[in-house]
Each structure stands twice: as structure tokens, then as C-alpha cells.
Design a protein around this motif. Structure first.
Motif, PDB file in Angstrom:
ATOM      1  N   VAL A   1      -1.771   7.601 -19.246  1.00  0.00           N
ATOM      2  CA  VAL A   1      -2.836   8.467 -18.768  1.00  0.00           C
ATOM      3  C   VAL A   1      -3.022   8.377 -17.257  1.00  0.00           C
ATOM      4  N   THR A   2      -2.613   7.268 -16.641  1.00  0.00           N
ATOM      5  CA  THR A   2      -2.810   7.089 -15.199  1.00  0.00           C
ATOM      6  C   THR A   2      -1.603   7.537 -14.366  1.00  0.00           C
ATOM      7  N   LEU A   3      -0.549   8.030 -15.013  1.00  0.00           N
ATOM      8  CA  LEU A   3       0.649   8.445 -14.278  1.00  0.00           C
ATOM      9  C   LEU A   3       0.321   9.630 -13.372  1.00  0.00           C
ATOM     10  N   SER A   4       0.867   9.628 -12.143  1.00  0.00           N
ATOM     11  CA  SER A   4       0.572  10.707 -11.198  1.00  0.00           C
ATOM     12  C   SER A   4       1.150  12.029 -11.700  1.00  0.00           C
ATOM     13  N   ASP A   5       0.513  13.129 -11.279  1.00  0.00           N
ATOM     14  CA  ASP A   5       0.964  14.445 -11.749  1.00  0.00           C
ATOM     15  C   ASP A   5       2.379  14.770 -11.271  1.00  0.00           C
ATOM     16  N   THR A   6       2.758  14.254 -10.091  1.00  0.00           N
ATOM     17  CA  THR A   6       4.111  14.489  -9.586  1.00  0.00           C
ATOM     18  C   THR A   6       5.150  13.831 -10.481  1.00  0.00           C
ATOM     19  N   LYS A   7       4.867  12.610 -10.944  1.00  0.00           N
ATOM     20  CA  LYS A   7       5.788  11.911 -11.843  1.00  0.00           C
ATOM     21  C   LYS A   7       5.810  12.566 -13.222  1.00  0.00           C
ATOM     22  N   VAL A   8       4.682  13.107 -13.635  1.00  0.00           N
ATOM     23  CA  VAL A   8       4.649  13.855 -14.904  1.00  0.00           C
ATOM     24  C   VAL A   8       5.578  15.051 -14.815  1.00  0.00           C
TER      25      VAL A   8
ATOM     26  N   ASP B   1       2.209  24.551 -12.742  1.00  0.00           N
ATOM     27  CA  ASP B   1       1.197  24.623 -11.681  1.00  0.00           C
ATOM     28  C   ASP B   1       1.342  23.458 -10.708  1.00  0.00           C
ATOM     29  N   VAL B   2       1.613  22.268 -11.239  1.00  0.00           N
ATOM     30  CA  VAL B   2       1.792  21.088 -10.377  1.00  0.00           C
ATOM     31  C   VAL B   2       3.003  21.270  -9.465  1.00  0.00           C
ATOM     32  N   ILE B   3       4.107  21.743 -10.041  1.00  0.00           N
ATOM     33  CA  ILE B   3       5.330  21.950  -9.254  1.00  0.00           C
ATOM     34  C   ILE B   3       5.084  22.966  -8.146  1.00  0.00           C
ATOM     35  N   ARG B   4       4.394  24.040  -8.489  1.00  0.00           N
ATOM     36  CA  ARG B   4       4.106  25.080  -7.482  1.00  0.00           C
ATOM     37  C   ARG B   4       3.179  24.535  -6.399  1.00  0.00           C
ATOM     38  N   GLU B   5       2.147  23.775  -6.796  1.00  0.00           N
ATOM     39  CA  GLU B   5       1.220  23.215  -5.820  1.00  0.00           C
ATOM     40  C   GLU B   5       1.917  22.220  -4.900  1.00  0.00           C
TER      41      GLU B   5
ATOM     42  N   ALA C   1       5.083  22.235  -4.082  1.00  0.00           N
ATOM     43  CA  ALA C   1       5.949  23.007  -3.184  1.00  0.00           C
ATOM     44  C   ALA C   1       5.127  23.662  -2.076  1.00  0.00           C
ATOM     45  N   ASP C   2       3.978  24.246  -2.458  1.00  0.00           N
ATOM     46  CA  ASP C   2       3.096  24.856  -1.459  1.00  0.00           C
ATOM     47  C   ASP C   2       2.579  23.809  -0.481  1.00  0.00           C
ATOM     48  N   HIS C   3       2.248  22.633  -1.014  1.00  0.00           N
ATOM     49  CA  HIS C   3       1.718  21.563  -0.175  1.00  0.00           C
ATOM     50  C   HIS C   3       2.751  21.132   0.872  1.00  0.00           C
ATOM     51  N   SER C   4       3.997  20.942   0.444  1.00  0.00           N
ATOM     52  CA  SER C   4       5.044  20.516   1.370  1.00  0.00           C
ATOM     53  C   SER C   4       5.278  21.559   2.457  1.00  0.00           C
ATOM     54  N   LEU C   5       5.306  22.831   2.053  1.00  0.00           N
ATOM     55  CA  LEU C   5       5.557  23.906   3.012  1.00  0.00           C
ATOM     56  C   LEU C   5       4.393  24.060   3.986  1.00  0.00           C
ATOM     57  N   MET C   6       3.167  24.138   3.466  1.00  0.00           N
ATOM     58  CA  MET C   6       2.010  24.395   4.316  1.00  0.00           C
ATOM     59  C   MET C   6       1.639  23.188   5.170  1.00  0.00           C
ATOM     60  N   SER C   7       1.880  21.973   4.649  1.00  0.00           N
ATOM     61  CA  SER C   7       1.522  20.773   5.397  1.00  0.00           C
ATOM     62  C   SER C   7       2.334  20.643   6.679  1.00  0.00           C
ATOM     63  N   MET C   8       3.559  21.154   6.666  1.00  0.00           N
ATOM     64  CA  MET C   8       4.386  21.104   7.868  1.00  0.00           C
ATOM     65  C   MET C   8       3.701  21.819   9.035  1.00  0.00           C
ATOM     66  N   ALA C   9       2.838  22.790   8.706  1.00  0.00           N
ATOM     67  CA  ALA C   9       2.125  23.528   9.753  1.00  0.00           C
ATOM     68  C   ALA C   9       0.664  23.106   9.847  1.00  0.00           C
TER      69      ALA C   9
ATOM     70  N   PRO D   1      -8.857  11.106 -12.557  1.00  0.00           N
ATOM     71  CA  PRO D   1      -8.566  11.904 -11.350  1.00  0.00           C
ATOM     72  C   PRO D   1      -7.726  13.115 -11.699  1.00  0.00           C
ATOM     73  N   GLU D   2      -7.956  14.237 -11.010  1.00  0.00           N
ATOM     74  CA  GLU D   2      -7.270  15.486 -11.357  1.00  0.00           C
ATOM     75  C   GLU D   2      -5.773  15.437 -11.074  1.00  0.00           C
ATOM     76  N   ASP D   3      -5.322  14.490 -10.228  1.00  0.00           N
ATOM     77  CA  ASP D   3      -3.892  14.412  -9.918  1.00  0.00           C
ATOM     78  C   ASP D   3      -3.168  13.365 -10.763  1.00  0.00           C
ATOM     79  N   THR D   4      -3.722  13.070 -11.947  1.00  0.00           N
ATOM     80  CA  THR D   4      -3.083  12.139 -12.878  1.00  0.00           C
ATOM     81  C   THR D   4      -2.834  12.851 -14.206  1.00  0.00           C
ATOM     82  N   ALA D   5      -2.094  12.187 -15.091  1.00  0.00           N
ATOM     83  CA  ALA D   5      -1.844  12.750 -16.419  1.00  0.00           C
ATOM     84  C   ALA D   5      -3.150  12.995 -17.161  1.00  0.00           C
ATOM     85  N   GLY D   6      -4.119  12.112 -16.978  1.00  0.00           N
ATOM     86  CA  GLY D   6      -5.422  12.284 -17.630  1.00  0.00           C
ATOM     87  C   GLY D   6      -6.131  13.538 -17.177  1.00  0.00           C
ATOM     88  N   GLY D   7      -5.983  13.884 -15.889  1.00  0.00           N
ATOM     89  CA  GLY D   7      -6.608  15.093 -15.367  1.00  0.00           C
ATOM     90  C   GLY D   7      -5.894  16.354 -15.809  1.00  0.00           C
TER      91      GLY D   7
END
Length: 453
Positions: free
Chosen positions: A217-224, A256-260, A262-270, A136-142
Motif C-alpha cells: 500500500v505504501t509503494l510509490s505511484d511511479t513504481k506501481v 493517468d500516473v504515466i501521463r502525469e 511525462a507531463d511533469h518531466s516535460l514541464m519541469s524543465m521549463a 498519500p495520493e502518490d502511493t498505491a494506497g492513494g
């Protein structure tokens, strides 16, 4: 000083480009675009342009730059440009892509197109990309790149140096070589800086670092991203369940993960997607926002339904209609403060089962103290405004109740949503606002009904 000068020159080139576009001087635009701007600057310019101008600029970008520019574009805009290309054109563009960047790009294409592109690649490159695509693209493997330089622990530093000199260049962000066994089991890392200062006769085993923890390899990108931040990493090896090396993750992908995130948290509120195009067409933007407006309309009807239950009381005491938005608004703000704090704490891994009770108690007392303070202020103002001590007491009690409820819901709601695999950033604010509105109106109008009946 050099960086400041380069940034200034880039801004000047962008201004010149804008002036050339406005004047219709396409040859000058093409010259500035392809000769003076970096791929990241071109991507920024494309994202900052309305659709018609964006299409014009893209057509002026030289073919050998298109691949690099695509890597810097947001998913929404990149998907649009990719949809205009056939499989062969894609294959030509992605020739020099790293495996992780290529996998990210291919995941935005239909399966049939992905297979056509893979068929145009040589076997070694295809296997590397397929390895990344299998996760999956949101894991360390991705996130990982399979282009790594490995060495054995039993060779000398002199042999390592001769081996490195055989390469025309090293993979980007190579700060360490990865030490593996003959079966590719991860053993440790050999920093480049340590190679340069070590005795050439020493073996890799003698100078390597074995304290580095590989990333599953299965660790989430946020934890990475959290690991990179905590340990100040530039790159890190990725291993499977058996400890066998699969690839490595580099800091540019983590940024890129950190920026995404941050964007996700900000934009999701709206209720917006993090890849929302600022200059998307009217109909596309309207359609995306309509869903969120519909959800909010439902919650507004719920709050209005609660008010309707006390229609008779409101008709008797007109001051209630004037004051009840204060109770709901104060609860909504207090709850949003707690909700934002908890979501951030969860994102950076600070909140766990061990400290939730302490956090809940803290927020309860904060809500109660703020409730008492502002209840006194609002009660005094309301009583003076309407010359009615009773209504001042009612709104004071309702404020305390709503602020305490907001603190509780703001703390527990994101934890509950997370346990149900629901994104707290996306759903939390809507649910919280509904709860604080309902509790606020129920408390204020309910107490008024009791005392004014």
C-alpha cells in the motif's frame, strides 16, 4: 473500423460545436454538448477554451454529466470548477464516483468542505473513501479502489458463477477476482477467463493463480506504473504490511500516473507545473513564470560574475568575447543530453548503485571523444577566422574540459538531487546550465589569461 468511424464523428461534432459557439447559437451548443459528446470530449473542449468561453460551456453541461466530466479535467481547471460548488452540490455530483476518483477530487478541497461532503455520504461509501484518503495520493494506497470482488479458496467454480450472476454489473476493469482468507489475507487471484473454461466442480484453490505479487500500500505511484508496464497488468491487488487485502489498482489510474509523470518531466524543465492551464489568465500565468525567471536571473548573474573576473583579458583579446558563447553552449547541450538520459533511466528504474559507475565511465569517454572531435573543428575555424593558432588551441582545450565536466555533472547531479529528495527534473537543468557556463568561461578565459598575459 468502428473506432475510426467514432473518432471521425466525434471530430465532426466538435467542429459543429465550435461553429455554433462562434455564431452564438447556445441551444445548438447545448444539444451537441449533452447529446453527442462523451465526458472526455467535453473535458477536452473545456481545457481547449479560453476562460470566458470555458465558463459558458460549463454552465451548459447538464448536471448529471458534470461528475463524469470533472474526472477527466486537469487538476488546475477542476479545482476552479469545484470552488464554485457548495457541499450539497458536490455530494450530488459525486454520487456515482469510484472511491479512488472521489478521493482524488476531495484532496483538492479545503478540509472543512471535505468533511461536509463525507457527512452527506452513507456509512459504507464514507469508510471506503476515508480508507483511500488516509494514504498519500502518490502511493498505491492513494491510487487504489476499495470496490473489489473477493472469493474464498474452498468454494467451487459453480458457486463463484452463481455469485457473480447476483451482481447487476462488475466493477470496471475486473479481469480477476481476488482470493482471500476469512481474515481477508491475500492468497491469489482467479482470472475471469479461467472461470469460464474451468470445470464447475473444481474449487477456486485448484484453478487460482498464486504467483501474482500484490502491491504494498505504501509503494510509490511511479513504481506501481512500472510494475503494470513490466507485467502487462490490467488490475492488481493492494495489501497492507500484514498482507491483508485493502483494494485494487486498475490500469486506467496507472495510465493517468504515466501521463502525469511525462507531463511533469516535460514541464519541469521549463519550471512549469504539469497541470498548467494553457488558457490561464495573464496575471496568474505571469506570477507562476516570474519565480522561475528570477531563479534563472540569479544563475545568469553568477556566470556574468565569472566573465567579469577576466575583464582585462577580454579587453585585450576581442576574439574571446566572440568565441566564449560557443564553449558554454556546447557544454550546456552535452550536459542536457546526459541529464535527460539519466533522469529517464531513474524514472523507469534502470539506474541503481550497481551500474552508476559503468554509466559514469561511459559518459566520461563519450564527453571526451565528442570534446576532442568538436575541439578540432572549432579550433580550425577559430584559428582561420582570427588568424591566430593560439586562440584555436585555447578554445579546443576549453571545449574538451567543459564537455567532460558536463558529462560528469549530467550523470551525478540527478542522483545527488534525488538523494536529497529534490526533483531532478525541476532543479537539474538550472544547476547544470550554471555549472557548464561557469566551467566553460573559467576554462576558456582562464587559459587565455595564462597565455595572453
Amino acid at each position: 473500423m468502428t473506432d475510426i468511424l467514432e473518432k471521425s464523428q466525434a471530430k465532426q461534432r466538435l467542429r459543429s460545436l465550435s461553429e455554433a459557439l462562434d455564431s452564438g447559437a447556445l441551444k445548438q451548443v447545448s444539444r451537441i454538448l449533452n447529446g453527442g459528446l462523451s465526458p472526455s470530449d467535453i473535458a477536452h473542449l473545456l481545457e481547449s477554451s479560453p476562460p470566458r468561453q470555458r465558463a459558458l460551456l460549463w454552465n451548459l453541461v447538464e448536471k448529471d454529466l458534470e461528475g463524469e466530466v470533472l474526472q477527466y479535467l486537469s487538476d488546475d481547471i477542476r479545482s476552479y470548477f469545484l470552488s464554485q460548488l457548495n457541499a450539497q452540490e458536490l455530494a450530488d455530483i459525486i454520487e456515482d464516483f469510484e472511491s479512488d476518483d472521489l478521493a482524488d477530487l476531495l484532496q483538492q478541497l479545503p478540509d472543512t468542505v471535505i468533511q461536509e461532503v463525507l457527512d452527506t455520504m452513507d456509512e459504507q461509501d464514507r469508510l471506503r473513501v476515508e480508507e483511500v484518503l488516509s494514504y498519500p495520493e502518490d502511493t498505491a494506497g492513494g491510487l487504489m479502489n476499495t470496490d473489489t470482488i473477493t472469493v474464498r479458496p474452498d468454494i467451487s467454480i459453480d458457486v463463484v458463477l452463481r455469485y457473480l450472476r447476483r451482481h447487476r454489473n462488475l466493477p470496471p476493469m475486473t479481469d480477476s477476482l481476488i482470493v482471500v482468507s476469512r481474515r481477508d489475507d491475500f492468497i491469489g487471484v482467479l482470472p475471469i477467463t479461467r472461470i469460464l473454461v474451468s470445470n464447475p466442480a473444481a474449487t477456486v484453490r485448484e484453478v487460482m493463480d498464486t504467483e501474482v505479487e500484490p502491491i504494498p500500500v505504501t509503494l510509490s505511484d511511479t513504481k506501481v506504473a512500472t510494475m503494470f508496464e513490466r507485467y502487462d497488468l490490467i488490475s492488481a491487488p493492494v495489501v497492507n504490511e500484514e498482507g491483508r487485502l485493502l483494494g485494487r489498482i486498475t490500469i486506467d489510474d496507472v495510465v493517468d500516473v504515466i501521463r502525469e509523470d511525462a507531463d511533469h518531466s516535460l514541464m519541469s524543465m521549463a519550471g512549469l507545473d504539469e497541470d498548467e492551464d494553457t488558457f490561464a489568465p495573464v496575471w496568474k500565468t505571469t506570477r507562476r513564470r516570474a519565480v522561475w525567471l528570477g531563479i534563472n536571473l540569479i544563475t545568469a548573474f553568477i556566470a556574468s560574475g565569472v566573465i567579469g573576473l577576466f575583464e582585462a583579458t577580454i579587453s585585450k583579446v576581442v576574439a574571446l568575447a566572440v568565441l566564449m558563447p560557443i564553449v558554454a553552449s556546447m557544454g550546456g547541450i552535452a550536459g542536457s543530453q546526459t541529464l535527460t538520459l539519466v533522469i529517464r533511466g531513474m524514472a523507469v528504474g534502470q539506474i541503481s548503485g550497481a551500474n552508476v559507475r559503468w554509466l559514469l565511465n561511459r559518459e566520461f569517454f563519450v564527453g571526451a571523444l565528442n570534446g576532442l572531435f568538436w575541439a578540432l573543428v572549432v579550433a580550425t575555424a577559430a584559428a582561420a577566422w582570427f588568424q591566430d593558432l593560439l586562440i584555436g588551441g585555447i578554445i579546443a582545450a576549453a571545449l574538451v574540459i567543459n564537455l567532460v565536466a558536463a558529462a560528469f555533472v549530467g550523470t551525478m547531479l540527478p542522483l545527488f538531487l534525488k538523494s536529497r529528495n529534490i526533483d531532478p527534473a525541476l532543479a537539474g537543468s538550472v544547476i547544470l546550465t550554471t555549472v557548464t557556463d561557469v566551467v566553460g568561461f573559467m576554462a576558456f578565459l582562464g587559459l587565455a589569461t595564462i597565455f595572453y598575459a
